[in-house]
Design a protein around this motif. Structure first.
Motif, PDB file in Angstrom:
ATOM      1  N   GLU A   1      44.428  45.010  30.614  1.00 40.72           N
ATOM      2  CA  GLU A   1      43.016  44.688  30.834  1.00 40.72           C
ATOM      3  C   GLU A   1      42.173  45.973  30.831  1.00 40.72           C
ATOM      4  O   GLU A   1      41.034  45.974  30.380  1.00 40.72           O
ATOM      5  CB  GLU A   1      42.807  43.982  32.176  1.00 40.72           C
ATOM      6  CG  GLU A   1      43.336  42.562  32.252  1.00 40.72           C
ATOM      7  CD  GLU A   1      44.811  42.507  32.597  1.00 40.72           C
ATOM      8  OE1 GLU A   1      45.446  43.574  32.726  1.00 40.72           O
ATOM      9  OE2 GLU A   1      45.344  41.384  32.729  1.00 40.72           O
TER      10      GLU A   1
ATOM     11  N   ASP B   1      48.706  38.300  43.877  1.00 39.68           N
ATOM     12  CA  ASP B   1      48.472  37.580  42.626  1.00 39.68           C
ATOM     13  C   ASP B   1      48.890  36.116  42.839  1.00 39.68           C
ATOM     14  O   ASP B   1      49.814  35.841  43.621  1.00 39.68           O
ATOM     15  CB  ASP B   1      49.333  38.243  41.524  1.00 39.68           C
ATOM     16  CG  ASP B   1      48.888  37.862  40.119  1.00 39.68           C
ATOM     17  OD1 ASP B   1      48.322  36.775  39.955  1.00 39.68           O
ATOM     18  OD2 ASP B   1      49.129  38.661  39.187  1.00 39.68           O
ATOM     19  N   VAL B   2      48.254  35.177  42.117  1.00 37.10           N
ATOM     20  CA  VAL B   2      48.606  33.750  42.274  1.00 37.10           C
ATOM     21  C   VAL B   2      50.075  33.452  42.019  1.00 37.10           C
ATOM     22  O   VAL B   2      50.576  32.426  42.460  1.00 37.10           O
ATOM     23  CB  VAL B   2      47.831  32.797  41.320  1.00 37.10           C
ATOM     24  CG1 VAL B   2      46.456  32.512  41.803  1.00 37.10           C
ATOM     25  CG2 VAL B   2      47.815  33.296  39.890  1.00 37.10           C
TER      26      VAL B   2
ATOM     27  N   ARG C   1      51.020  29.490  35.257  1.00 30.70           N
ATOM     28  CA  ARG C   1      52.331  30.002  34.869  1.00 30.70           C
ATOM     29  C   ARG C   1      53.375  29.291  35.740  1.00 30.70           C
ATOM     30  O   ARG C   1      53.009  28.714  36.772  1.00 30.70           O
ATOM     31  CB  ARG C   1      52.374  31.527  35.093  1.00 30.70           C
ATOM     32  CG  ARG C   1      51.677  32.302  34.001  1.00 30.70           C
ATOM     33  CD  ARG C   1      51.271  33.687  34.444  1.00 30.70           C
ATOM     34  NE  ARG C   1      50.034  33.666  35.216  1.00 30.70           N
ATOM     35  CZ  ARG C   1      49.511  34.713  35.840  1.00 30.70           C
ATOM     36  NH1 ARG C   1      50.125  35.871  35.786  1.00 30.70           N
ATOM     37  NH2 ARG C   1      48.375  34.602  36.509  1.00 30.70           N
TER      38      ARG C   1
ATOM     39  N   TYR D   1      54.033  43.557  29.811  1.00 31.45           N
ATOM     40  CA  TYR D   1      53.734  43.432  31.246  1.00 31.45           C
ATOM     41  C   TYR D   1      53.200  42.030  31.478  1.00 31.45           C
ATOM     42  O   TYR D   1      53.133  41.215  30.553  1.00 31.45           O
ATOM     43  CB  TYR D   1      52.734  44.523  31.682  1.00 31.45           C
ATOM     44  CG  TYR D   1      51.274  44.192  31.411  1.00 31.45           C
ATOM     45  CD1 TYR D   1      50.823  43.962  30.111  1.00 31.45           C
ATOM     46  CD2 TYR D   1      50.352  44.074  32.448  1.00 31.45           C
ATOM     47  CE1 TYR D   1      49.500  43.632  29.870  1.00 31.45           C
ATOM     48  CE2 TYR D   1      49.028  43.749  32.206  1.00 31.45           C
ATOM     49  CZ  TYR D   1      48.613  43.528  30.921  1.00 31.45           C
ATOM     50  OH  TYR D   1      47.308  43.191  30.676  1.00 31.45           O
ATOM     51  N   GLU D   2      52.803  41.733  32.720  1.00 29.58           N
ATOM     52  CA  GLU D   2      52.400  40.376  33.075  1.00 29.58           C
ATOM     53  C   GLU D   2      51.243  39.835  32.228  1.00 29.58           C
ATOM     54  O   GLU D   2      51.190  38.651  31.903  1.00 29.58           O
ATOM     55  CB  GLU D   2      52.015  40.347  34.566  1.00 29.58           C
ATOM     56  CG  GLU D   2      51.686  38.972  35.109  1.00 29.58           C
ATOM     57  CD  GLU D   2      52.859  37.997  34.981  1.00 29.58           C
ATOM     58  OE1 GLU D   2      54.021  38.434  35.098  1.00 29.58           O
ATOM     59  OE2 GLU D   2      52.590  36.814  34.728  1.00 29.58           O
ATOM     60  N   GLY D   3      50.306  40.713  31.887  1.00 29.12           N
ATOM     61  CA  GLY D   3      49.148  40.260  31.114  1.00 29.12           C
ATOM     62  C   GLY D   3      49.547  39.660  29.773  1.00 29.12           C
ATOM     63  O   GLY D   3      48.897  38.733  29.270  1.00 29.12           O
TER      64      GLY D   3
ATOM     65  N   GLY E   1      44.766  32.443  36.455  1.00 26.58           N
ATOM     66  CA  GLY E   1      45.108  33.640  37.223  1.00 26.58           C
ATOM     67  C   GLY E   1      44.320  33.608  38.515  1.00 26.58           C
ATOM     68  O   GLY E   1      43.719  32.589  38.866  1.00 26.58           O
ATOM     69  N   GLY E   2      44.280  34.728  39.191  1.00 27.44           N
ATOM     70  CA  GLY E   2      43.481  34.804  40.406  1.00 27.44           C
ATOM     71  C   GLY E   2      44.234  35.525  41.502  1.00 27.44           C
ATOM     72  O   GLY E   2      45.425  35.835  41.351  1.00 27.44           O
ATOM     73  N   TRP E   3      43.517  35.797  42.561  1.00 31.97           N
ATOM     74  CA  TRP E   3      44.102  36.586  43.646  1.00 31.97           C
ATOM     75  C   TRP E   3      43.877  35.954  45.002  1.00 31.97           C
ATOM     76  O   TRP E   3      42.887  35.268  45.239  1.00 31.97           O
ATOM     77  CB  TRP E   3      43.530  38.012  43.592  1.00 31.97           C
ATOM     78  CG  TRP E   3      44.127  38.742  42.425  1.00 31.97           C
ATOM     79  CD1 TRP E   3      43.732  38.630  41.115  1.00 31.97           C
ATOM     80  CD2 TRP E   3      45.267  39.616  42.441  1.00 31.97           C
ATOM     81  NE1 TRP E   3      44.562  39.382  40.316  1.00 31.97           N
ATOM     82  CE2 TRP E   3      45.502  40.011  41.089  1.00 31.97           C
ATOM     83  CE3 TRP E   3      46.107  40.112  43.445  1.00 31.97           C
ATOM     84  CZ2 TRP E   3      46.544  40.874  40.743  1.00 31.97           C
ATOM     85  CZ3 TRP E   3      47.133  40.975  43.088  1.00 31.97           C
ATOM     86  CH2 TRP E   3      47.340  41.342  41.754  1.00 31.97           C
TER      87      TRP E   3
ATOM     88  N   ASP F   1      40.879  33.098  38.356  1.00 34.58           N
ATOM     89  CA  ASP F   1      40.720  33.719  37.042  1.00 34.58           C
ATOM     90  C   ASP F   1      41.133  32.749  35.942  1.00 34.58           C
ATOM     91  O   ASP F   1      42.018  31.913  36.157  1.00 34.58           O
ATOM     92  CB  ASP F   1      41.673  34.929  36.931  1.00 34.58           C
ATOM     93  CG  ASP F   1      40.966  36.249  37.191  1.00 34.58           C
ATOM     94  OD1 ASP F   1      39.728  36.272  37.130  1.00 34.58           O
ATOM     95  OD2 ASP F   1      41.666  37.248  37.458  1.00 34.58           O
TER      96      ASP F   1
ATOM     97  N   TRP G   1      39.537  38.488  31.470  1.00 34.00           N
ATOM     98  CA  TRP G   1      39.206  37.631  32.616  1.00 34.00           C
ATOM     99  C   TRP G   1      37.712  37.768  32.911  1.00 34.00           C
ATOM    100  O   TRP G   1      37.071  38.733  32.454  1.00 34.00           O
ATOM    101  CB  TRP G   1      40.013  38.073  33.840  1.00 34.00           C
ATOM    102  CG  TRP G   1      41.477  38.184  33.605  1.00 34.00           C
ATOM    103  CD1 TRP G   1      42.180  39.336  33.404  1.00 34.00           C
ATOM    104  CD2 TRP G   1      42.443  37.129  33.546  1.00 34.00           C
ATOM    105  NE1 TRP G   1      43.508  39.062  33.222  1.00 34.00           N
ATOM    106  CE2 TRP G   1      43.691  37.708  33.304  1.00 34.00           C
ATOM    107  CE3 TRP G   1      42.364  35.730  33.675  1.00 34.00           C
ATOM    108  CZ2 TRP G   1      44.861  36.970  33.204  1.00 34.00           C
ATOM    109  CZ3 TRP G   1      43.535  34.991  33.566  1.00 34.00           C
ATOM    110  CH2 TRP G   1      44.752  35.605  33.335  1.00 34.00           C
TER     111      TRP G   1
ATOM    112  N   THR H   1      49.553  44.377  37.599  1.00 35.44           N
ATOM    113  CA  THR H   1      50.016  43.516  38.693  1.00 35.44           C
ATOM    114  C   THR H   1      51.519  43.654  38.966  1.00 35.44           C
ATOM    115  O   THR H   1      51.963  43.580  40.108  1.00 35.44           O
ATOM    116  CB  THR H   1      49.612  42.047  38.448  1.00 35.44           C
ATOM    117  OG1 THR H   1      50.123  41.249  39.498  1.00 35.44           O
ATOM    118  CG2 THR H   1      50.091  41.509  37.124  1.00 35.44           C
TER     119      THR H   1
HETATM  120  C1  GLC Z   1      44.612  39.032  36.423  1.00 34.02           C
HETATM  121  C2  GLC Z   1      44.951  37.653  36.984  1.00 34.02           C
HETATM  122  C3  GLC Z   1      46.362  37.628  37.466  1.00 34.02           C
HETATM  123  C4  GLC Z   1      47.316  38.054  36.355  1.00 34.02           C
HETATM  124  C5  GLC Z   1      46.924  39.437  35.829  1.00 34.02           C
HETATM  125  C6  GLC Z   1      47.767  39.803  34.628  1.00 34.02           C
HETATM  126  O1  GLC Z   1      44.545  39.957  37.443  1.00 34.02           O
HETATM  127  O2  GLC Z   1      44.085  37.295  38.015  1.00 34.02           O
HETATM  128  O3  GLC Z   1      46.700  36.339  37.935  1.00 34.02           O
HETATM  129  O4  GLC Z   1      48.639  38.037  36.762  1.00 34.02           O
HETATM  130  O5  GLC Z   1      45.562  39.459  35.465  1.00 34.02           O
HETATM  131  O6  GLC Z   1      47.475  41.070  34.170  1.00 34.02           O
END
Ligand code: GLC
Length: 425
Positions: free
Chosen positions: A253, A97-98, A379, A196-198, A306-308, A149, A271, A73
């Motif tokens: 992921e 992304d949210v 977040r 990273y973001e995950g 999470g989510g889109w 998510d 997720w 992301t």
């Molecule tokens: C998923 C979530 C997203 C998050 C991302 C992190 O795609 O929906 O909100 O930022 O994973 O890897």
């Protein structure tokens, strides 16, 4: 002769008519068909192609070109921002992304959707309220939610007996150690620990399960607290307990689902989309997997939200056609195809009772699961979220790699986050 002239005149007349109509029609067609570009992160399934084909079939006057950005992301974000910040119009519609709406709204990258929503009488009450709120900034809607998510724990039903399913993080370590190696598995547990973001998402889950938090209700940085320290100590314990792959600090992921559907791990945090991958033809674990809430810390179990969403480039040359695509993506049909082919949890509420959706993903029909998703921990919401996330990623990575002890990393995170927030004010 008269007859001959009459016939020739008729032929010329008809040919004229034909030409005139033909030309106008083809002119109309070429004038009418517009091409728009839709961008999202890499789609591992066939969902997007299916949705776009359906859309184009129903809207022959719009041709959609589909471009995939990286699945990470953060990289996806940076590529979009490069185009959008330069006022480029190569992109019309794009997934968000949210964590992006506040930033994109502030920077003026997306078109406010309120006038379209009002004109086409879209009933916002049909959508999960929290996700609609997350798309709003300063009273306007800058994106429209597509799916929600929340982190969940996947486990191998064929390996772990029902009476040993883990309830706490300590249980997870114990059970993963015990069964690692069974039925061809190599690892006990998989998570996302690359810088990273995950990693921020995974860390938020450990932190919140011990009652810690990053910001308070007014947006003040409060990350240096006992809950955060306890949660991240547990994250470090999981990483060093011998249950995760030695290169877990390279896992996103994608590495997680690849290893898991190849039968290499007993447990995995991911997720809901991974459910669709588990049931895909390339999976080796179809029918062998169950889902649980994430393990509990001292304050219970917590999932990261999470989510889109999807938005329209403010500089799109075709806002009307873009809106039609966006509408298709977020209304019943688009969300249903995503739920079935991509395993996503819809935000359009009537789909929670839809037979086809529940058949493809039984979790969506499970009230407890849906409640857990709705209770997920967000977040920090901020127009400078990327900066906040960068600081967190660096310090969390220091913990993952054992470069700093947890307390020092959290103290440094607190100090740097306060600086970042102060500068932006
Ligand atoms: C998923 C979530 C997203 C998050 C991302 C992190 O795609 O929906 O909100 O930022 O994973 O890897």
């Amino acid at each position: 002769m008269k007859r001959f002239i009459a016939i020739v005149t008729l032929i010329i007349f008809c040919a004229g008519l034909f030409l005139a109509f033909g030309l106008t029609n083809s002119n109309a067609a070429s004038k009418k068909q517009v091409t728009i570009t839709y961008v999202r992160g890499k789609d591992e399934t066939q969902a997007t192609n299916k949705i776009l084909q359906e859309f184009m079939k129903k809207n022959p006057d719009i041709k959609v070109i589909f471009k995939e950005n990286p699945s990470d992301t953060g990289q996806n974000h940076d590529q979009l921002v490069t185009v959008l910040s330069a006022g480029g119009s190569d992109i019309d519609v794009f997934d968000m992304d949210v964590i992006w709406p506040a930033e994109f709204a502030q920077a003026g990258y997306t078109l406010p959707l309120d006038r379209f929503i009002k004109r086409d009488k879209i009933n916002l009450n049909d959508y999960i309220k929290g996700t609609i709120d997350a798309a709003r900034f300063k009273g306007q809607m800058w994106a429209f939610p597509r799916f929600i998510d929340a982190g969940v724990l996947y486990y191998r039903k064929d390996i772990v007996p029902q009476n040993e399913l883990p309830k706490t993080w300590d249980d997870l370590i114990k059970v993963a150690k015990k069964y690692k190696g069974k039925n061809g598995t190599k690892y006990g547990f998989l998570m996302q620990a690359k810088q990273y973001e995950g990693l921020v998402c995974d860390a938020i889950e450990y932190i919140a399960s011990y009652g810690g938090r990053v910001v308070d209700e007014s947006g003040n940085i409060v990350v240096y607290n006992q809950g955060t320290i306890d949660g991240l100590n547990m994250m470090r314990k999981v990483i060093t307990s011998g249950i995760v792959p030695p290169n877990i600090n390279t896992f996103t992921e994608v590495e997680t689902h690849t290893a898991f559907i190849n039968g290499l791990s007993v447990f995995a945090r991911n997720w809901p989309y991974m459910w669709a991958m588990i049931n895909s033809p390339q999976s080796k674990v179809k029918g062998k997997v169950g889902i649980l809430p994430l393990p509990k810390g001292s304050k219970g179990s917590a999932a990261c939200l999470g989510g889109w969403m999807v938005g329209i480039n403010k500089f799109s040359k075709n806002p009307e056609a873009s809106w039609r695509l966006l509408k298709f993506l977020v209304q019943k049909e688009g969300q249903k195809l995503m739920a079935i082919y991509n395993g996503n949890v819809p935000v359009y509420k009537p789909l929670f009772n839809d037979k086809d959706v529940i058949k493809a993903n039984p979790l969506i029909g499970d009230k407890k699961f849906v409640e857990a998703i709705l209770a997920a921990v967000p977040r920090p919401v901020s127009p400078i979220y990327p900066k906040i996330s960068d600081v967190m990623q660096i310090e969390l990575s220091n913990i993952v790699n054992g470069k700093k002890d947890v307390k020092t990393a959290v103290l440094d995170m607190d100090k740097k986050l306060k600086e970042v927030v102060k500068i932006s004010k």
